[in-house]
Each structure stands twice: as C-alpha cells, then as structure tokens.
Design an enzyme around this catalytic site. Structure first.
Site, PDB file in Angstrom:
ATOM      1  N   ASP A   2       0.886  -1.320  -0.012  1.00 13.85           N
ATOM      2  CA  ASP A   2      -0.014   0.024  -0.031  1.00 13.85           C
ATOM      3  C   ASP A   2       0.800   1.288   0.005  1.00 13.85           C
ATOM      4  O   ASP A   2       2.016   1.241  -0.009  1.00 13.85           O
ATOM      5  CB  ASP A   2      -0.895  -0.047   1.137  1.00 13.85           C
TER       6      ASP A   2
ATOM      7  N   ASP B  34     -10.578   3.665  -2.878  1.00  8.55           N
ATOM      8  CA  ASP B  34     -11.173   2.440  -2.024  1.00  8.55           C
ATOM      9  C   ASP B  34     -12.370   2.201  -2.632  1.00  8.55           C
ATOM     10  O   ASP B  34     -13.389   3.321  -2.750  1.00  8.55           O
ATOM     11  CB  ASP B  34     -11.077   2.802  -0.573  1.00  8.55           C
TER      12      ASP B  34
HETATM   13  C1  GLA Z   1      -5.877   1.454   1.871  1.00  9.65           C
HETATM   14  C2  GLA Z   1      -6.107   0.260   0.738  1.00  9.65           C
HETATM   15  C3  GLA Z   1      -7.188  -0.579   1.157  1.00  9.65           C
HETATM   16  C4  GLA Z   1      -6.737  -1.448   2.352  1.00  9.65           C
HETATM   17  C5  GLA Z   1      -6.329  -0.314   3.568  1.00  9.65           C
HETATM   18  C6  GLA Z   1      -6.075  -0.801   4.910  1.00  9.65           C
HETATM   19  O1  GLA Z   1      -7.047   2.087   2.060  1.00  9.65           O
HETATM   20  O2  GLA Z   1      -6.442   1.077  -0.442  1.00  9.65           O
HETATM   21  O3  GLA Z   1      -7.407  -1.668   0.291  1.00  9.65           O
HETATM   22  O4  GLA Z   1      -5.794  -2.092   2.435  1.00  9.65           O
HETATM   23  O5  GLA Z   1      -5.666   0.675   3.332  1.00  9.65           O
HETATM   24  O6  GLA Z   1      -5.582   0.007   5.840  1.00  9.65           O
END
Ligand code: GLA
Length: 376
Positions: free
Chosen positions: A125, A182
């Site tokens: 990430d 997301d």
């Molecule tokens: C980000 C990612 C998500 C998830 C969260 C975890 O928002 O885009 O897919 O992995 O972090 O904290």
C-alpha cells in the site's frame, strides 16, 4: 516469476477491516476449499492491514500477539495445507493506513521475513509516504527485495492510482496495481471506478494488470466497506466490468454468509473465462473516440478472446430502463463484409444470429453479456 493472469482470491479488508484474527483466516481457508472457491479459481487468501503489532520488534514486523498468537508462519502453513496461496499486506510508507509500522527503509528485512513465513502474495500500500519520497523508487525497491529472497511472490502494488501507475508499474515488476481509491459496497462507487478505468490508457497485458479494487459482490450492505449495498443486477454488472477489464478478482464479502445469488455471480464460468483469457486484450468501447469522457447511461464493449471468440458487454449505468443498440460496424464488422455472428447470452443461454446490429432492453444498472463467434 511467471504470472500471466489476473490474481483471484479473497481479502480480509472489505468486510472485516481491522477486526481480523488467526481463527477467522483458518475458517475462511476451510470455506474457500469446502465451498468450491478454490476450484473456481480463487486460490489466494490475503490478510490485509492490521495484522501487525504497533511497533517493530527487534527491527522486524511482528504479528499482533492477541489476534495472531501462533505467529504468521503456522497460519501460512495451514493455508498452504488447504492448497491455497497465502498473501499478506504492508505499505511503502513509514506507517500503514492502519498506522502500523510500514516497510519504508526496511524493504529487504520485511521481504525476507515474508519469504521465510511462506508468503506467496504481497499487497503493498501507500500510506504515510514521506513527502519528499519517490513512489516509483519505493515500489521498485520492494520488488527487488522480493526477488532477492528467491521465493516467487506475486507483487500487488496498492498505490490507489497515484503517480500514473499504469505507465511504470510493469517496468518495476508489479503484477497488478491499484488504479483508483477504495471501493465501497454501492453502485455509485462501482460505476465511478469503472468510468475511471474506461478512460485511462490501457496498459493491461499478461503479467501486469490494473486492479479496480476488491470485489463487493455478496457484501449486501454488511461489513466495513458497506455503503447501502447493491442489488443482484448491480453485483452482476460490477463483476462483469471487473472481468472485461482484466482486474484481479479478490472477493471481499464474508463467504461464510454469502447469498446463493451472489455466489452464483462469483462462480460464473463465462465471466471468469473473460477475465482470465489467455490473450488478455483490453475491451474496445464502441465509438470511444467520439464519446464524451463520462458515460452516464449506456455503452457497449467488445473484448476479443482467444479461440476467435468475442465477448460483448451491453451496460446500463442509468437509473432507468434503456434500450441499448449497438452496430457491428462500430466494432470493425461493417455491413459490406456480410458477416454473421452467433451470440450466446451467458445469463439465459439463449443463442441467436446478429448481422448488422443488436438491441437489448436493460434494467437500471444491469448488463447483458454475450459470447460471440463468426458463423459465416
Ligand atoms: C488502503 C487500501 C485498502 C486497505 C486499507 C488498509 O485504504 O486502499 O485496500 O488495504 O488501506 O488500511
């Protein structure tokens, strides 16, 4: 490492977010096998953020003792014993999105630990990344760190669309990269991500795929990413879009509680075959050069498949019923060619011949998907 197809599996985040533990992962692994997910192609189980302790222990990432008391290796061994691959999460910044220690500056240490634990897939990430840092170099460093371990680890760069990732992710060795923020369990989020995907340059090809984020099919408005939920038509459209655009297919719902209708979508053999097709062509959107950037209502895409087949998807993003008519000339089949296609509707099984055009009535947010081949 030879990765040719979009990853398929299950990930903890959409439903469970921070609330994950050893027992849950084992139960999900059991379900993935018992309920046929592995046989359908979903072979990778990924633990997302929040598996870690708040701070490193002796310079290493350590699993949270209360939730993963046995450590990660025994859990990975259990997942492997079920015939599944095991995935884990870290971030390129100094902290992860859940404010756990990130891998910045520790890439080679963490990659070696992952390899020693038996990790097969790393979701990487981009939170708390130093402002002065170079994202490309950070993702490259982890890629090389993974290589240095000698273990085959599929590398999933969850960069959320920052820094035009499609342009360079293949060159740094990522097998997939998040092209957007997301997802939530709502049709607004699904169509927003799909719009963005349709309007970006297409770098998808065997080995490195644009990731449209984990699936929300089957969440039914429950769990962390819930935002009202979707209808079955909307879930089908969501899954079809992710398949046409060769996105990784990582299930995000609680498969222990999934409805039979949603499960049927995730197990749709035709859609999975469209996603996993050997040729890995991007879909062509009709008259795309003349279209406005944002599709508010209806559109058709055609994806050329191996075996001289073509998948057609007729989509309706509008909130009302529409009739979508597409002319084959817009897909390189002009009337002067005098060619006929045999269409098979993958939902109904119905087959029919198409010469110049095809029209279909679509409910709000629904789609119709056909597999076609030339018959004369
Ligand atoms: C980000 C990612 C998500 C998830 C969260 C975890 O928002 O885009 O897919 O992995 O972090 O904290």
């Amino acid at each position: 490492m030879l990765i040719r197809k979009p990853a398929m599996g299950w990930n903890t985040w959409n439903t469970f977010a921070r609330d994950i533990n050893d027992e849950l992962i084992r139960e999900i692994a059991d379900f993935m096998v018992k309920e046929g997910y592995l046989d359908a192609g979903y072979d990778t189980l990924v633990i997302d953020d929040n598996w870690q302790e708040n701070e490193r222990v002796d310079g290493h990432l350590a699993p949270d003792k209360s939730r993963f008391p046995n450590g990660i290796k025994p859990l990975a061994d259990y997942v492997h014993s079920k015939g599944l691959k095991f995935g884990i999460y870290s971030a390129a910044g100094v902290r992860t999105c859940c404010n756990k220690p990130g891998s910045f500056g520790y890439e080679y240490v963490d990659a070696q630990d992952f390899a020693d634990w038996g990790v097969d897939y790393l979701k990487y990430d981009l939170c708390h990344f130093p402002g002065s840092g170079d994202r490309k170099s950070a993702y490259l460093t982890m890629s090389m760190a993974l290589k240095s371990t000698g273990r085959d680890i599929e590398y999933s760069a969850a960069i959320c669309g920052e820094a035009n990732p499609g342009e360079w992710m293949r060159s740094i060795g990522a097998h997939n990269y998040r092209m957007s923020g997301d997802i939530t369990d709502s049709f607004g989020s699904i169509s927003f991500i799909a719009q963005r995907r349709m309007n970006e340059h297409d770098f998808t090809a065997p080995g490195c795929y644009a990731d449209m984020d984990m699936l929300v099919v089957g969440m039914d408005g429950k769990g962390y990413a819930a935002k009202g939920g979707c209808s079955i038509d909307e879930y089908f459209t969501h899954f079809a879009l992710w398949c046409f655009y060769s996105s990784p297919l990582m299930i995000g719902c609680d498969i222990r509680k999934i409805s039979p209708e949603s499960k049927k979508i995730l197990f749709n053999k035709d859609l999975i075959a469209i996603n996993q097709d050997e040729e890995c062509n991007a879909p062509y959107r009709e008259r795309q050069s003349r279209y406005a950037q944002i599709v508010k209502d209806k559109f058709t895409v055609a994806k050329q498949l191996s075996g001289n087949k073509i998948a057609f998807g007729f989509f309706n993003f509008a909130d009302s019923k529409v009739i979508q008519t597409s002319y084959m000339t817009d897909f390189g089949i002009p009337s002067y060619a005098n060619k006929t296609l045999l269409f098979r509707n993958i939902q109904t099984g119905e087959t029919f011949k198409v010469k110049d055009s095809h029209s279909v009535e679509l409910d709000p947010h629904a789609c119709a998907v056909y597999i076609a081949e030339f018959v004369d």
